[in-house]
Each structure stands twice: as C-alpha cells, then as structure tokens.
Design an enzyme around this catalytic site. Structure first.
Site, PDB file in Angstrom:
ATOM      1  N   ASP A  92       0.853  -1.181   0.000  1.00 38.62           N
ATOM      2  CA  ASP A  92       0.000   0.000   0.000  1.00 38.62           C
ATOM      3  C   ASP A  92       0.893   1.237   0.000  1.00 38.62           C
ATOM      4  OD1 ASP A  92       0.950   0.266   2.521  1.00 38.62           O
ATOM      5  OD2 ASP A  92      -0.970   0.037   3.521  1.00 38.62           O
TER       6      ASP A  92
ATOM      7  N   ASP B 219      -8.175  -6.630   0.515  1.00 36.41           N
ATOM      8  CA  ASP B 219      -7.306  -6.870   1.662  1.00 36.41           C
ATOM      9  C   ASP B 219      -8.073  -6.406   2.880  1.00 36.41           C
ATOM     10  OD1 ASP B 219      -6.812  -3.857   1.154  1.00 36.41           O
ATOM     11  OD2 ASP B 219      -5.907  -4.233   3.101  1.00 36.41           O
TER      12      ASP B 219
ATOM     13  N   CYS C 145     -15.875 -26.913   8.350  1.00 37.48           N
ATOM     14  CA  CYS C 145     -14.594 -26.405   7.854  1.00 37.48           C
ATOM     15  C   CYS C 145     -13.535 -27.507   7.831  1.00 37.48           C
ATOM     16  CB  CYS C 145     -14.129 -25.252   8.753  1.00 37.48           C
ATOM     17  SG  CYS C 145     -12.520 -24.586   8.308  1.00 37.48           S
TER      18      CYS C 145
ATOM     19  N   CYS D 280     -10.137 -26.857   7.720  1.00 42.57           N
ATOM     20  CA  CYS D 280      -8.803 -26.316   8.016  1.00 42.57           C
ATOM     21  C   CYS D 280      -8.122 -27.118   9.123  1.00 42.57           C
ATOM     22  CB  CYS D 280      -8.892 -24.831   8.411  1.00 42.57           C
ATOM     23  SG  CYS D 280      -9.346 -24.529  10.133  1.00 42.57           S
TER      24      CYS D 280
ATOM     25  N   CYS E 194      -9.722 -26.723  12.610  1.00 42.89           N
ATOM     26  CA  CYS E 194     -11.001 -27.425  12.780  1.00 42.89           C
ATOM     27  C   CYS E 194     -10.845 -28.942  12.713  1.00 42.89           C
ATOM     28  CB  CYS E 194     -12.017 -26.937  11.741  1.00 42.89           C
ATOM     29  SG  CYS E 194     -12.610 -25.263  12.087  1.00 42.89           S
TER      30      CYS E 194
ATOM     31  N   HIS F 277      -7.538 -20.556  10.965  1.00 38.89           N
ATOM     32  CA  HIS F 277      -8.944 -20.789  10.626  1.00 38.89           C
ATOM     33  C   HIS F 277      -9.551 -19.615   9.860  1.00 38.89           C
ATOM     34  CE1 HIS F 277     -13.118 -21.872  10.674  1.00 38.89           C
ATOM     35  NE2 HIS F 277     -13.345 -20.630  11.101  1.00 38.89           N
TER      36      HIS F 277
END
Lengths: 367, 367
Positions: B73, B259, B297, B299, B302, B328
């Site tokens: 940025d 973002d 989920c 991931c 999880c 997560h």
C-alpha cells in the site's frame, strides 16, 4: 520407552507444554520436528482449565488433540517457584494461586488424583523442592519427606489404577508413575534417596533437584553418582536439564529422558542454539546478514529465512519471531538427541561426545 | 492477474502482512492455505527496518523469503491513522514516526521510490485520506489533490522503471502501479476521480476511502457506482474491505481484489468466522464444547482442535491461540474467495450470493 500412547526412542527430549501447549508452535510442527513425547505441567493445568474439566473431556490427550505420549510433572517445582504464601507440612503444600490468589492444598494423594484425571502416560510423584544451596541437614529432612510422600503417592496410584477410588475419573488406564530421587548435591543422600525410592517399586525413576543453579560439573557428578542406583532396564529422567552440553554429558552418565524450557523460552528471547554456538538474533551485527541462523541446519526456519529477517521480526515484536525461533531451537534439541541415539547405536557415542564438546561447548562459552 | 512473481486467481483476498509478516502464521501456513498474494505496508517497512536495508537485501521478496506476489500500500492511510503531528500540504505529508517520534516527509515521488526499493509486484500511489463523514467540499478538495499526486506518482514510477533515477535501487523491474479512486460517498466525485485516474494510465485501479465507518449499503452503492468507470480488463481493488458479506457484495459489483485485517486481527481477539456466523471463542459457553470451531470447515484448526481447547489457549494467553485462530479465519476468507471463483466459473454466482447472504449474513448480524 513404551507408553500407553506409543513408543518413545530414548534418549529423548520432551518439549515443555506448560499449559497444554508448547508455546508458539502447533502440534503438527512438533510432530514434523519428530517430538515423540511432550511434558505438561500439573500445577498449571490444575489451576486452569482444571483437572475435572479435562477429565470430562476424556483426558489431556483428547483435550489437547495430541495423540502421542505425555508426561506430567508433579507440580512440586511450580509450587516452590511460582505460588504465593506457600506453607509446606507433612500433609502437603498449601499455597495461593499465582493466577487469582485462591487457596489450594496439594498432597501426594491429590496430585496422583489430578494426574489420573489428566491421563498422562507418565505421572510424576509429588516431591518437595529445596532451594540451592542448602545445608545437608535441610536437604536430608526434605529428602526423607519426599520419600514418605513417594510411598503415599504410590499407594494412591495403585488404588487409582486398580479402580478402588470411586470419585476420580481415571482417563488413562495405562498410566505409569515415576519416582523422584532427591538429595541435593550430597552423594550419600542421593544414594539413600535412590535406594528408598527404588524400593517402593515405581515404573521408572527421575533425578530431581538439579539444574537449579549449581555448577555444571556438580550436576554431572551428582548424576554420575546417582544413576548407578537406578535400575538399568528402566528409563532414567533428569528433570529440568538443560543446555545441549548438559544433555550429552547426562546421556554419558546413563540418563534417558530430558525436559527443559531452554530451547523454547530462549527462542522467544531471540536466543538461537546453533552448531556454531548461541546466536542472539537481536544483535545489530545481524541486521543485514543474509545467512540462515545455522547454515548447517535443515529446519524450516533455516531453509527459508535469513538472520536479517528474523532480527527484523524480533524487533518488530512479531509473534512469528517466536514461532520461527522456537521451530529452530526445538529442531536443534531433537536433532541432537537423534544424533546421540545414532551414535549409541553405532557404538560411537564417546567419539560423538568428544566432538560435541570440542565443537560446540567451547563456542557456547565464548559467545 | 499476472505479476512479476506469478499469477493470482481473481477475485482474490490478500492477507495483510503489515511489517513483512502476516501476524501469528508462517509463510508455509499461508502457502498451504492457498494465499497467492500478500499485502504489506509501505509506511511500516519504511520506518522499520527501512527501505534501503530491504533494497540492499534484494527487495522485499528476498528479505521476507516469500516468492509469491506482494502488493504494497502507499502509506497514506497509515499516515492518516497512526502518525503523530501530521501536517499535509501540496508537497506531501509531514509526520512523526509512531515508533520513535522522528520526523518524516512522504511525497508521491518518494513513496514511489520506497516501493521501487521494496520491489513489490504492485505499488499503490500515495493518496490523501479524509475522515468519514466529511462534507462534499472537503472531499472534493482532497480528491483533486489525490489526482494531482497520482500524476506526480505516475511520472516518478515511469522514470524509475525506465532507469532514469540513478540513486534508487529498483529491485523489481516488473512492478506495476495502481491508481486510487477517492471521492468519499459522493457519486459525482467518485466518477470524476475515476475518470481522472484512468486517464493517467495506471496498470490497474483501486477504490480507496471506503470501509472507514460508513454504513454497509453506502459502501456497496459507492462501489457499484464507481466500478463502471474502471476498465473491465484490469483488476479492480477495493482497499481495506471487509466482512465476508462485503467481499461477496463487492464481487457482485465488479471488484477483483481485497485486503483486510479483519480475519487476522479478529483471530487474535478470539473472534472466529464460521459458516454459521461469528464465534467468540472466549465465551464461557464453549468451555466444554468438543466441537471444532466450524464443523463444516476443513482447516487444520477445525480438523484438530475443539472449541474447549481453543478457549483454554485464549484465556491462558498462549500464542498458539492466535496462530490457530488465524489459520482458521484466513482459511475461511480464502476458501470463500475460492468458492466465489468456482461459482463465477460455473455461472452460478448469483445463486451463491443469495445463499451466502441468507445463510451467513443474517447469523453474523444476530451473533
């Protein structure tokens, strides 16, 4: 070493997961580093989240989501070092929680109960710790009390494991209990403690009360004078040690099991163990150093990151600094133990030990 | 989107690595989560460790050890929100560092220089941010200044990339520069800003000055009124947004790039995004909850950990809490974008959007 949650190749190093987690790394990190067993702290888990809660969740393995072996210490050392307004008598240790000031009593019996609820694979007996240095008289009194407590702890453990204690959930029917040899730096007290503890018949034995500020050579001597009294068909565990050199020297004296906060705590303080000595990543000299922390190391941190970047993360107070430094230091410790095991298997341990002392220790002292 | 460090499937979400690191996770975590591009902050890197140091190390990719695309940025928003004693005039922004109080001047030209040294794949022009709410008159003045700054930034960028600036190390010859559309919540100002910015001929365009406190519907309307003025063969980037619902709604209005610190910052505060709404892991109701944060989920968090354990880690102030929650939440965001891309590819985006709003958003608002 065979446990209810699998085998552990010895000599082994146990990363310390005080509150049911090794700080700054995840279980999969530990698994990929080859950690076969973790240590967790009975004192901390008892205070938060509580042993009953963990028992209701099926024990510490299920609660943590960690399926490999776990050893829990007894809490004796934490009561000694962390708790407030501590008073110890024959019954046990009364203290106030360092978290909320609440009053607690730990005894040889209820520490066995707490660990039965946690369901660790190895439970340590509740022992009394004395400050170093201490006179032989004080050490003798404490050692004798630890022996009396060990008898009470063993009786309670046997009762728990044989189902005679109705109001305690035993979450690991394959739990083992280790006795702890005390006796400070006095060889005769160590011998007496070892003989007395072994006579009680634990699954295995630990050497406690060392790595508390005594000179290195004193520790090595006490270890060398104690291990001959411990059965050689059972693992011997040197509690709380130590530097990489300490581990090699203790293995040379017959020790099989280690735990220490050094690799994890020092990582968070920016201190990295390398094959060339200790590296303080915060130093200005590393600000533009493109090399990995240890060019001889194959860990994720050394394969991926430069000293310059790790120094930046440390100064920027990024959590990633702790994670990457911890991954490296644990790799260094676990890899050192792996190389020790290989050296023993190939009958080259004395050669390894000599090379290790010459290469590393001198530079450790220099840095 | 094609960059000097590889392609990015759009619409894409960029995890925020403010100081050259996404907080609490490692690069390999990000890679395995499927993050194809990171955002890093020019303002922070300029102050520490410094753009010249990073340039000497070969640029931000080499310094970080991250080989995939990076967007930096402009620092405009950080000067606006973090810096002390800020004064802005036509030249640029004078301010004192939030780290050490040192004085600095950022201009459209030197921000382009700093980003040339960092060598990000996408450099954002230096823009002026105004507080929300602001009167049309103030927003117009600021928007017009941002346009004048954009022209200066583009001229400098072209000079840098064509090798005309001798004293700046350009570490990424394939860097692209994006213009930023301002204009607050005023459609006519947005249109004017968009037309003026596009006329300057950047590689692509962003919508700035939103997600700063205005109502959701206002943001959606402004986005919907602005994107028609941005070329449809270039990615459109909505800066700083937002909730999962914001992303879906912005994609519906033609946005390709996002973002936001929400998934990472909220993770560190114990707030988890799930398919059933937002879950505050610190709540007492999860103390003995064996379910993973999100049963739907896949991931690592999880698959491995219970709400009860994650709540314990949070209350025990373990760094692992931040790491597991961040893994997560980033998975949730990146997976949502992946599902959006699939839905678009199969011509089912409107169906996805409707289902997403009905399933998730209502519960997000309820929780």
């Amino acid at each position: 070493m065979t446990t209810a949650h699998g085998d552990v190749q010895t000599p082994a190093f146990m990363p310390v997961g005080t509150q049911g987690a090794v700080k700054a790394v995840t279980h999969r990190d530990l698994e990929s580093l080859g950690a076969e067993i973790l240590l967790s702290n009975t004192y901390h888990l008892y205070l938060r989240p509580g042993a009953d809660l963990i028992a209701r969740r099926g024990g510490l393995h299920a609660f943590m989501g960690w399926s490999r072996p776990i050893l829990t210490d007894s809490g004796g050392y934490q009561v000694f070092s962390l708790a407030a307004r501590r008073t110890i008598d024959e019954d046990g240790a009364r203290f106030r929680s360092h978290l909320d000031g609440s009053e607690h009593l730990l005894t040889p019996e209820n520490v066995a109960d707490i660990q039965a609820k946690l369901g660790s694979d190895v439970a340590m007996v509740f022992d009394e710790c004395v400050a170093h240095p201490a006179e032989a008289d004080a050490v003798r009194k404490s050692m004798e009390r630890t022996l009396r407590w060990a008898r009470r702890a063993r009786e309670r453990f046997v009762a728990l494991q044989s189902g005679q204690v109705r109001d305690v959930i035993v979450t690991n029917p394959g739990q083992a209990q280790f006795g702890i040899v005390q006796g400070g730096v006095y060889p005769d007290l160590r011998e007496e403690s070892a003989r007395g503890t072994v006579a009680l018949g634990f699954e295995a034995y630990a050497i406690g009360g060392l790595s508390v500020g005594e000179p290195n050579e004193t520790m090595y001597n006490v270890v060398g004078q104690t291990t001959p009294y411990l059965p050689d068909d059972r693992p011997r565990y040197l509690m709380g040690a130590g530097t990489p050199e300490d581990l090699v020297e203790a293995v040379a004296r017959g020790v099989d099991l280690f735990d220490c906060v050094l690799p994890t705590r020092n990582a968070r303080n920016g201190q990295l163990f390398t094959s060339e000595g200790v590296l303080n990543i915060k130093n200005a000299r590393y600000a533009e150093d493109e090399r990995p922390p240890d060019p001889a190391c194959g860990c994720y941190t050394c394969r991926t990151y430069s000293r310059a970047y790790l120094r930046h993360l440390f100064h920027a107070k990024e959590m990633g600094a702790s994670t990457l430094n911890t991954l490296h230091n644990l790799h260094f410790y676990l890899d050192t133990l792996s190389r020790i095991r290989d050296a023993i298997a190939f009958g080259r341990f004395e050669h390894f030990r000599l090379a290790f002392r010459q290469d590393l220790s001198r530079r450790l002292l220099d840095s």
